[in-house]
Scaffold this motif. Sequence first.
Motif, short mmCIF file in Angstrom:
data_model
loop_
_atom_site.label_atom_id
_atom_site.label_comp_id
_atom_site.label_asym_id
_atom_site.label_seq_id
_atom_site.Cartn_x
_atom_site.Cartn_y
_atom_site.Cartn_z
N GLN B 6 11.34 -4.00 7.35
CA GLN B 6 12.30 -4.15 6.80
C GLN B 6 13.50 -4.54 7.77
OE1 GLN B 6 13.41 -2.93 3.39
NE2 GLN B 6 15.28 -3.92 4.24
N LEU B 7 13.48 -4.19 9.08
CA LEU B 7 14.46 -4.59 9.99
C LEU B 7 14.39 -6.01 9.96
CD1 LEU B 7 14.25 -2.09 12.91
CD2 LEU B 7 15.98 -2.37 11.10
N LEU B 8 13.21 -6.74 10.07
CA LEU B 8 13.18 -8.31 10.27
C LEU B 8 13.68 -8.77 8.98
CD1 LEU B 8 9.49 -8.62 11.54
CD2 LEU B 8 11.66 -9.21 12.88
N ALA B 9 13.48 -8.43 8.12
CA ALA B 9 13.91 -9.03 6.57
C ALA B 9 15.44 -8.82 6.84
CB ALA B 9 13.40 -8.26 5.45
N ASN B 10 16.07 -7.73 7.08
CA ASN B 10 17.38 -7.81 7.25
C ASN B 10 17.96 -8.70 8.09
OD1 ASN B 10 17.34 -5.75 5.43
ND2 ASN B 10 17.87 -4.04 6.99
N GLY B 11 17.23 -8.85 9.52
CA GLY B 11 17.57 -9.74 10.40
C GLY B 11 17.69 -11.22 10.13
N LEU B 12 16.62 -11.59 9.13
CA LEU B 12 16.58 -12.98 8.89
C LEU B 12 17.70 -13.30 7.76
CD1 LEU B 12 12.62 -13.47 8.53
CD2 LEU B 12 14.21 -14.34 10.32
N VAL B 13 17.78 -12.36 6.82
CA VAL B 13 19.02 -12.30 5.95
C VAL B 13 20.38 -12.71 6.52
CG1 VAL B 13 20.20 -11.49 4.10
CG2 VAL B 13 17.95 -11.29 4.13
N ASN B 14 20.68 -11.69 7.54
CA ASN B 14 21.87 -12.00 8.43
C ASN B 14 21.92 -13.22 8.96
OD1 ASN B 14 23.23 -9.57 7.26
ND2 ASN B 14 22.64 -8.21 8.82
N GLY B 15 20.62 -13.34 9.90
CA GLY B 15 20.79 -14.67 10.50
C GLY B 15 20.78 -15.77 9.86
N THR B 16 20.42 -15.89 8.55
CA THR B 16 20.69 -17.13 7.47
C THR B 16 22.17 -17.32 7.45
OG1 THR B 16 18.68 -16.73 6.78
CG2 THR B 16 20.12 -18.58 5.48
N PHE B 17 22.93 -16.07 7.29
CA PHE B 17 24.24 -16.08 7.11
C PHE B 17 25.08 -16.54 8.55
CE2 PHE B 17 24.02 -12.46 3.86
CZ PHE B 17 23.34 -13.50 2.95
N LYS B 128 21.60 -5.28 -7.34
CA LYS B 128 20.55 -4.36 -7.58
C LYS B 128 19.52 -4.52 -6.30
CE LYS B 128 19.55 -5.84 -11.76
NZ LYS B 128 19.13 -6.14 -13.18
N PRO B 129 18.69 -3.60 -6.11
CA PRO B 129 17.68 -3.81 -5.04
C PRO B 129 16.36 -4.45 -5.65
CG PRO B 129 17.66 -1.40 -5.77
CD PRO B 129 18.79 -2.05 -6.48
N LEU B 130 15.77 -5.40 -4.66
CA LEU B 130 14.53 -5.99 -5.19
C LEU B 130 13.55 -5.72 -4.23
CD1 LEU B 130 15.72 -9.74 -5.61
CD2 LEU B 130 14.77 -8.13 -7.51
N PHE B 131 12.41 -5.03 -4.85
CA PHE B 131 11.48 -4.56 -3.74
C PHE B 131 10.39 -5.72 -3.64
CE2 PHE B 131 13.27 -0.95 -6.08
CZ PHE B 131 13.32 -0.19 -4.92
N LEU B 132 10.14 -6.00 -2.44
CA LEU B 132 9.16 -7.07 -2.21
C LEU B 132 8.24 -6.16 -1.16
CD1 LEU B 132 11.82 -9.66 -0.96
CD2 LEU B 132 10.56 -9.72 -3.15
N PRO B 134 7.19 -3.71 0.92
CA PRO B 134 7.52 -2.37 1.59
C PRO B 134 9.24 -2.82 1.91
CG PRO B 134 6.54 -3.47 2.87
CD PRO B 134 6.22 -4.28 1.78
N VAL B 135 9.43 -3.85 1.51
CA VAL B 135 11.05 -4.68 1.92
C VAL B 135 11.79 -4.43 0.65
CG1 VAL B 135 12.24 -6.30 2.82
CG2 VAL B 135 10.02 -5.87 3.89
N VAL B 136 13.11 -4.11 1.06
CA VAL B 136 14.06 -4.01 -0.21
C VAL B 136 15.13 -4.77 0.42
CG1 VAL B 136 15.21 -2.20 -1.47
CG2 VAL B 136 13.35 -1.25 -0.29
N LEU B 137 15.36 -5.66 -0.54
CA LEU B 137 16.72 -6.49 -0.29
C LEU B 137 17.63 -6.56 -1.72
CD1 LEU B 137 15.15 -9.49 1.44
CD2 LEU B 137 16.64 -7.90 2.56
N THR B 138 18.81 -6.76 -1.41
CA THR B 138 19.57 -6.86 -2.80
C THR B 138 19.40 -8.29 -3.46
OG1 THR B 138 21.63 -7.53 -1.62
CG2 THR B 138 21.14 -5.24 -1.93
N GLN B 139 19.53 -8.44 -4.74
CA GLN B 139 19.49 -9.49 -5.47
C GLN B 139 20.48 -10.48 -4.83
OE1 GLN B 139 19.83 -9.05 -9.43
NE2 GLN B 139 19.51 -10.91 -10.09
N SER B 140 21.68 -9.89 -4.47
CA SER B 140 23.01 -10.76 -4.07
C SER B 140 22.63 -11.51 -3.02
CB SER B 140 24.37 -10.12 -4.32
OG SER B 140 24.26 -8.72 -3.20
N ARG B 141 22.15 -10.76 -1.86
CA ARG B 141 21.66 -11.38 -0.67
C ARG B 141 20.92 -12.32 -0.70
NH1 ARG B 141 23.16 -7.84 4.47
NH2 ARG B 141 24.96 -6.72 3.58
N LEU B 142 19.81 -12.10 -1.40
CA LEU B 142 18.70 -13.11 -1.55
C LEU B 142 19.30 -14.44 -2.12
CD1 LEU B 142 15.23 -11.79 -2.49
CD2 LEU B 142 15.78 -12.88 -0.45
#
Lengths: 237, 290
Positions: B6-17, B128-132, B134-142
Amino acid sequence: MSMLLELTGIEAAYGKLKALHGVSFSVAQAEIVALLGANGAGKSTTLRVISGLMKASAGNVVFNGKPIANLRPDLILKLGIAHCPEERHVWPEMTVEENLRLGGYTCSSKTELEQRLEKVVQPFARLRERYRQLAGTLSGGEQQMLAIARALMSSPRLLLLDEPSLGLAPRITQELLDIFRQLRDGGMTIVLVEQNVHNALSVASRAYVFETGRVVAEDTAKSLLGNPDLLRAYLGG
Amino acid sequence: MDFLLQLLANGLVNGTFYALSALGLTLIFGLMRVVNFAHGELYMVGGLIGWALTELVGANFFLALLIVVIATGAAGYLIDRWLIERVRNQGAESGILLTIGISIFLTNTALLIVGTVPHKVLSPFANKPLFLGPVVLTQSRLSIVAICAVLMLAVHLLIKHTTLGRAMRATVQDAMAASLVGIRTERIHGFTFALGTALASAAGALLGSIYVTQPTIGGLVSLKAFVVVILGGLGSFAGAIIGGLVLGVAEALWGGYFATGYVDAIGFALVIVMLLVRPYGLFSVKSERA
């Protein structure tokens, strides 16, 4: 003989330092003319004025019957004058192919560009082998060939060459001189700036001798070569 | 393990930003040798225009994005021709002082017009959350990550494979040679600054739908962008992307396992280490210039 390029009374300055004091000369179609003289005599500055890199403060440049003094460099290039500057100035972090393609920047037709590319690299077999290589990794001789080929990509009628043999091995220099002869035989007009007088006179039909921003002598290559005293007097050679 | 993912996913999303917000900065340096201290403020302007169009005018998000890109691109072109042109080839300091001046002007003009309240760009993407797994990301961020990726790819293709891109690279490598093949270098400079400006404000409009945007946000954005480009190598396109991802992941991991309060310090710690051991960044500017 009708002249392709005529300069009359060209004056130019770097800031307050006057570099050209009324330079006049002319070049006929399909002729190689050498500009000779010591460092700082004004040869390169003259080429810069012709190609529009530098403004002339007085005088006229007429190319193919049209006044071109102080036009923008891209307009002068489109009229058919290509300038291959001293020290090559290839783009070191671009490939040989990218350098060549940009040489045809003003050409809007894609097929025409491909045709030019094919034609231009013909005499430079080595460049073709190094197409995907970065220009900065080429040897000095190869970079010079690339610079000349890039200038030819604009399909010019007049080619201005500034010190093409500078720092090159004699064998490569001879190769280049042969290419200049071939170009002339194909109808190209060339103004050649050279420090090496004998190389220049071996391809040129006529030469102008520059001294401190003035043309001080003009003669055929043959008679200059046959007059070592004159050459020594002007050029210390 | 799930927490780490989850942390890696959050990090990669923020990293892209982060990567997208830094791209304009690295591009303008790599292709113009101008260190643009107004970068964060251009981001802010993009965000505010995006907010005004979507919230006040009621325009569609994508239409607003397009208007932001075109309007700020045009403004960037004029900034270059009218202002930067005057200090070109006069050393880095003049350019830095000029862009600091532009940043102050933009911040205060924005304060005068919209005040200090934070605003948000309205986007069509749901929170809305998207469940991938074990990882949860919001639709807007993706969705915004996907748009970021498309933008980065488009800019990469523009610079590497179009005549305009080649002319931009030729102009920074040797402007005289560029003039001699008929490239009008003053225009190319203008287009390059326009591209950098449009990218900065596109980032502002896109991320303004995730975070908030306000006139004083520019300084923080510039700071993060500088961290990213110093990590990746100032002027390097690939470096900005890698630098952004490294920063995003490092912050996420630090925030997840240690203390969230010091997250912003991570970037600066990385920069200090980087400047000590590899001052030219992960990607050497010499071999990887945009």
